[in-house]
Design an enzyme around this catalytic site. Sequence first.
Site, PDB file in Angstrom:
ATOM      1  N   PRO A  48       0.817  -1.544  -0.405  1.00 12.42           N
ATOM      2  CA  PRO A  48      -0.057   0.067  -0.448  1.00 12.42           C
ATOM      3  C   PRO A  48       0.928   1.380  -0.319  1.00 12.42           C
ATOM      4  O   PRO A  48       1.687   1.201  -0.007  1.00 12.42           O
ATOM      5  CB  PRO A  48      -1.206   0.303   1.290  1.00 12.42           C
ATOM      6  CG  PRO A  48      -0.873  -1.273   1.082  1.00 12.42           C
ATOM      7  CD  PRO A  48       0.416  -2.039   1.051  1.00 12.42           C
ATOM      8  N   THR A  97       2.775   2.334  -2.651  1.00 11.29           N
ATOM      9  CA  THR A  97       3.494   2.497  -3.428  1.00 11.29           C
ATOM     10  C   THR A  97       3.646   3.587  -4.874  1.00 11.29           C
ATOM     11  O   THR A  97       3.867   3.182  -5.414  1.00 11.29           O
ATOM     12  CB  THR A  97       4.275   1.627  -3.822  1.00 11.29           C
ATOM     13  OG1 THR A  97       3.078   0.615  -3.893  1.00 11.29           O
ATOM     14  CG2 THR A  97       4.895   0.644  -3.062  1.00 11.29           C
ATOM     15  N   GLY A  98       2.325   3.640  -4.807  1.00  9.95           N
ATOM     16  CA  GLY A  98       1.591   4.377  -5.728  1.00  9.95           C
ATOM     17  C   GLY A  98       1.451   3.915  -6.592  1.00  9.95           C
ATOM     18  O   GLY A  98       0.900   4.450  -8.629  1.00  9.95           O
ATOM     19  N   HIS A 112      19.306   0.940  28.864  1.00 10.19           N
ATOM     20  CA  HIS A 112      18.973   0.137  28.016  1.00 10.19           C
ATOM     21  C   HIS A 112      19.285   0.375  26.426  1.00 10.19           C
ATOM     22  O   HIS A 112      20.520  -0.621  25.720  1.00 10.19           O
ATOM     23  CB  HIS A 112      18.037   0.423  27.991  1.00 10.19           C
ATOM     24  CG  HIS A 112      17.063  -0.910  26.802  1.00 10.19           C
ATOM     25  ND1 HIS A 112      16.632  -2.316  27.154  1.00 10.19           N
ATOM     26  CD2 HIS A 112      16.737  -0.488  25.503  1.00 10.19           C
ATOM     27  CE1 HIS A 112      15.652  -2.703  25.963  1.00 10.19           C
ATOM     28  NE2 HIS A 112      16.151  -1.354  25.195  1.00 10.19           N
ATOM     29  N   GLU A 113      19.181   1.735  26.074  1.00 12.70           N
ATOM     30  CA  GLU A 113      19.933   2.447  24.543  1.00 12.70           C
ATOM     31  C   GLU A 113      21.214   1.937  24.958  1.00 12.70           C
ATOM     32  O   GLU A 113      21.495   2.631  23.718  1.00 12.70           O
ATOM     33  CB  GLU A 113      19.062   3.789  24.513  1.00 12.70           C
ATOM     34  CG  GLU A 113      17.601   4.059  25.048  1.00 12.70           C
ATOM     35  CD  GLU A 113      16.662   3.284  24.001  1.00 12.70           C
ATOM     36  OE1 GLU A 113      17.392   3.217  22.762  1.00 12.70           O
ATOM     37  OE2 GLU A 113      15.723   2.476  24.655  1.00 12.70           O
ATOM     38  N   HIS A 170      22.175  -0.964  23.382  1.00 13.96           N
ATOM     39  CA  HIS A 170      21.936  -0.991  21.985  1.00 13.96           C
ATOM     40  C   HIS A 170      23.290  -0.388  21.248  1.00 13.96           C
ATOM     41  O   HIS A 170      24.229  -1.109  20.165  1.00 13.96           O
ATOM     42  CB  HIS A 170      21.061  -0.589  21.619  1.00 13.96           C
ATOM     43  CG  HIS A 170      19.424  -0.633  21.633  1.00 13.96           C
ATOM     44  ND1 HIS A 170      19.818  -2.410  21.304  1.00 13.96           N
ATOM     45  CD2 HIS A 170      18.562  -0.663  22.536  1.00 13.96           C
ATOM     46  CE1 HIS A 170      18.169  -2.546  22.069  1.00 13.96           C
ATOM     47  NE2 HIS A 170      17.713  -2.044  22.773  1.00 13.96           N
TER      48      HIS A 170
HETATM   49  P1  ADP Z   1      -1.511   2.699  -3.896  1.00 13.54           P
HETATM   50  O1  ADP Z   1      -2.981   2.354  -4.683  1.00 13.54           O
HETATM   51  O2  ADP Z   1      -0.645   1.634  -4.231  1.00 13.54           O
HETATM   52  O3  ADP Z   1      -1.456   1.920  -2.300  1.00 13.54           O
HETATM   53  P2  ADP Z   1      -1.719   5.277  -3.882  1.00 13.54           P
HETATM   54  O4  ADP Z   1      -1.589   5.476  -5.215  1.00 13.54           O
HETATM   55  O5  ADP Z   1      -3.219   5.220  -3.363  1.00 13.54           O
HETATM   56  O6  ADP Z   1      -0.154   3.670  -2.991  1.00 13.54           O
HETATM   57  O7  ADP Z   1      -0.021   6.732  -3.256  1.00 13.54           O
HETATM   58  C1  ADP Z   1      -1.077   7.333  -2.574  1.00 13.54           C
HETATM   59  C2  ADP Z   1       0.450   8.684  -2.383  1.00 13.54           C
HETATM   60  O8  ADP Z   1       0.939   8.807  -1.810  1.00 13.54           O
HETATM   61  C3  ADP Z   1      -0.236   9.763  -3.681  1.00 13.54           C
HETATM   62  O9  ADP Z   1      -1.289   9.911  -3.999  1.00 13.54           O
HETATM   63  C4  ADP Z   1       1.268  10.669  -3.964  1.00 13.54           C
HETATM   64  O10 ADP Z   1       0.947  11.251  -3.501  1.00 13.54           O
HETATM   65  C5  ADP Z   1       1.973   9.290  -2.999  1.00 13.54           C
HETATM   66  N1  ADP Z   1       3.036   8.814  -3.923  1.00 13.54           N
HETATM   67  C6  ADP Z   1       2.738   7.540  -3.926  1.00 13.54           C
HETATM   68  N2  ADP Z   1       3.914   6.401  -4.680  1.00 13.54           N
HETATM   69  C7  ADP Z   1       4.487   8.020  -5.381  1.00 13.54           C
HETATM   70  C8  ADP Z   1       5.061   8.078  -6.752  1.00 13.54           C
HETATM   71  N3  ADP Z   1       5.921   7.177  -6.711  1.00 13.54           N
HETATM   72  N4  ADP Z   1       5.179   9.409  -7.215  1.00 13.54           N
HETATM   73  C9  ADP Z   1       5.097  10.341  -6.461  1.00 13.54           C
HETATM   74  N5  ADP Z   1       4.314  10.129  -5.983  1.00 13.54           N
HETATM   75  C10 ADP Z   1       4.097   8.882  -5.038  1.00 13.54           C
HETATM   76 ZN    ZN Z   2      15.417  -1.259  22.886  1.00 11.76          ZN
END
Ligand code: ADP
Ligand code: ZN
Length: 607
Positions: free
Chosen positions: A216, A218-219, A435-436, A439
């Site tokens: 999700p 990724t465009g 702890h930190e 690491h």
């Molecule tokens: P998907 O459908 O894969 O879940 P979306 O196309 O809905 O993702 O992407 C959500 C938003 O993220 C887009 O409207 C855009 O603003 C941004 N975005 C994602 N990928 C790109 C990309 N390759 N270039 C520019 N903007 C992107």
């Molecule tokens: Zn830790």
Amino acid sequence: MNKNKKNNKDKDKNQKEQNRKLLLSLVGLMVLIAILIVGIVIYNTKSVKEEENTLAYTDLIKEISYGNIEKVELTTGSKNAKVNLRNEEEEKTALIPDTEAFITLIQEKVAEGNEIELIQKPQSFIAQLPSTLFSILPTLIMVALFIMIFKMQGLGEKGKVYDETERKTKVRFDDVAGLEEEKEELIEIVDFLKRPEKYTRMGARVPKGVLLYGKPGTGKTLIAKAIAGEADVPFISMSGSEFIEMFAGLGASRVRKLFEKARKLAPCIVFIDEIDAIGSRRSSNSGAETENNQTLNQLLVEMDGFGSEETIIVLAATNRPEMLDKALLRPGRFDRQITIPTPDLKGRLEILKIHSKDKKLSDDVNLESIAEDTAGFTGAELENILNEAAIVATKAKHEEIENDDIEEAVKKVTVGLEKRERVISDKDKRLTAYHEAGHAVVSRYLPTQTNVKEVSIIPRGVAGGYTMYKSNEDKYYISKTEMQEKLIALLGGRAAERLVLDDISTGASNDIEVATQIARDMVTKYGMSDTLGPIDFQGKEPYEMQMFGENIGDKIGEEVKTLIDTAYNDAIILLKEHRDKLDKIAETLLQKEKINEQEFNQIFEQE
Ligand code: ADP
Ligand code: ZN
Ligand code: MG
């Protein structure tokens, strides 16, 4: 006592006030009903009055056959005819059961030589208003009720999808950053949408469906819109989850409607988001599944149905390709699959550039370094970071978005919001500091682990503190050594607690979760255990596991445990060896709450 009485009085008053209001609304309602009844009565008395002058249909027919009818006047939409008898002054009304048949009858009589004047008047709306209103009132109420019910079920809203998505999109390939190879592959689709005859003339099999795989954000939607935008054709979209309805058969009918619309608008793009919601494997026969099957079958029917003369390209997106029914992937359906990857360094930089165009960035902003720090982020996440940065900058009353604002936004998105106000006891602070520091110090001595970028004991999100590493250049493969050292770094926090405070805390729960997952993957997915060998043990049914011997489960468990134990021991050894550094980092953290990269490295450089 007195006060109580007064309260009671007030209550009584309130009660009376309420009763009065109730009474008033009741009276109002009754008045309304009364008006309605009076209206009906008046309407009816009107017809009663006319009764003396009415003619029964059978009598009317008789009079016609006797040749006694002089004139008939009909109004479209009304069943009442005005009739003039030859030897009578008074006009009569007759109720005609079937006006069309009646008109034909008169016309026949006229043709036979009867002298009947037939007048057909167009309906006067005002005159018909009362009767129309009364006749459609029940329908109106029913419709209103249905709309209300549908709205409540969220169906009304979904219905709108058809209209909204008809519009042409303004998105172009230039708005999609990175993904150069994918765009190149898709440009052919654009060309086909623009000049379909060029392809059909050559007898080329035209692409019908393209499946876009990817996480999700990724465009996928963006690139689908860009195709429509480049080809200047309508973009009709719907989400798979919208097809899944509570009423059986509705999903299938939605698919049908979607394609009906597509045929009207062709050439066009049909985009089906989350296609896995309808296109998942047809297997079991539970209610929801059967419904999905119908929807899926309808989709297959539609896709098989349109030929090369209809220029429709169906694009679909999913992030779960393994779920899809194989029937969808056959030739003539979604026979093209394109993976939309998470952006690499260059892609991230370009996405950041595109989305910072409309924002006021200060000159000190270094998008390259932000891109370096955001390995694994999707386009949507990067866009979100820039939006967050604008908010951070506004809150800080900056004139422009500064580099720090963006870095803060990255942390906000990854670790959570900094919670400076939270009060923390000194004991907890010391625990977090060690702890930190654990690491950070351990990582410093592990060759495959990336440099420390920041260590903090200011709580963020659910974390009490955090250690941030500089992200590596994008990598496709991770070696076994690197994974082992990752385990050591992850367990460095818990090891420091054990070593210094001689007690352990819940603060390491996330580290342990991540470490366990990595160790399990090493053994069962990547075949990195010497004793078990390169075998994939993941997602196997128990009977399949039995192939590997009776106690295979125990053996896997042992291997995972050995990996974790070894890493934990290595962490303890490293920290014992560099105890001075551990103390120094923890001390500094208690003083300053946060150490940056340079400060951290300085502590190691001074001997
Ligand atoms: P998907 O459908 O894969 O879940 P979306 O196309 O809905 O993702 O992407 C959500 C938003 O993220 C887009 O409207 C855009 O603003 C941004 N975005 C994602 N990928 C790109 C990309 N390759 N270039 C520019 N903007 C992107
Ligand atoms: Zn830790
Ligand atoms: Mg999407």
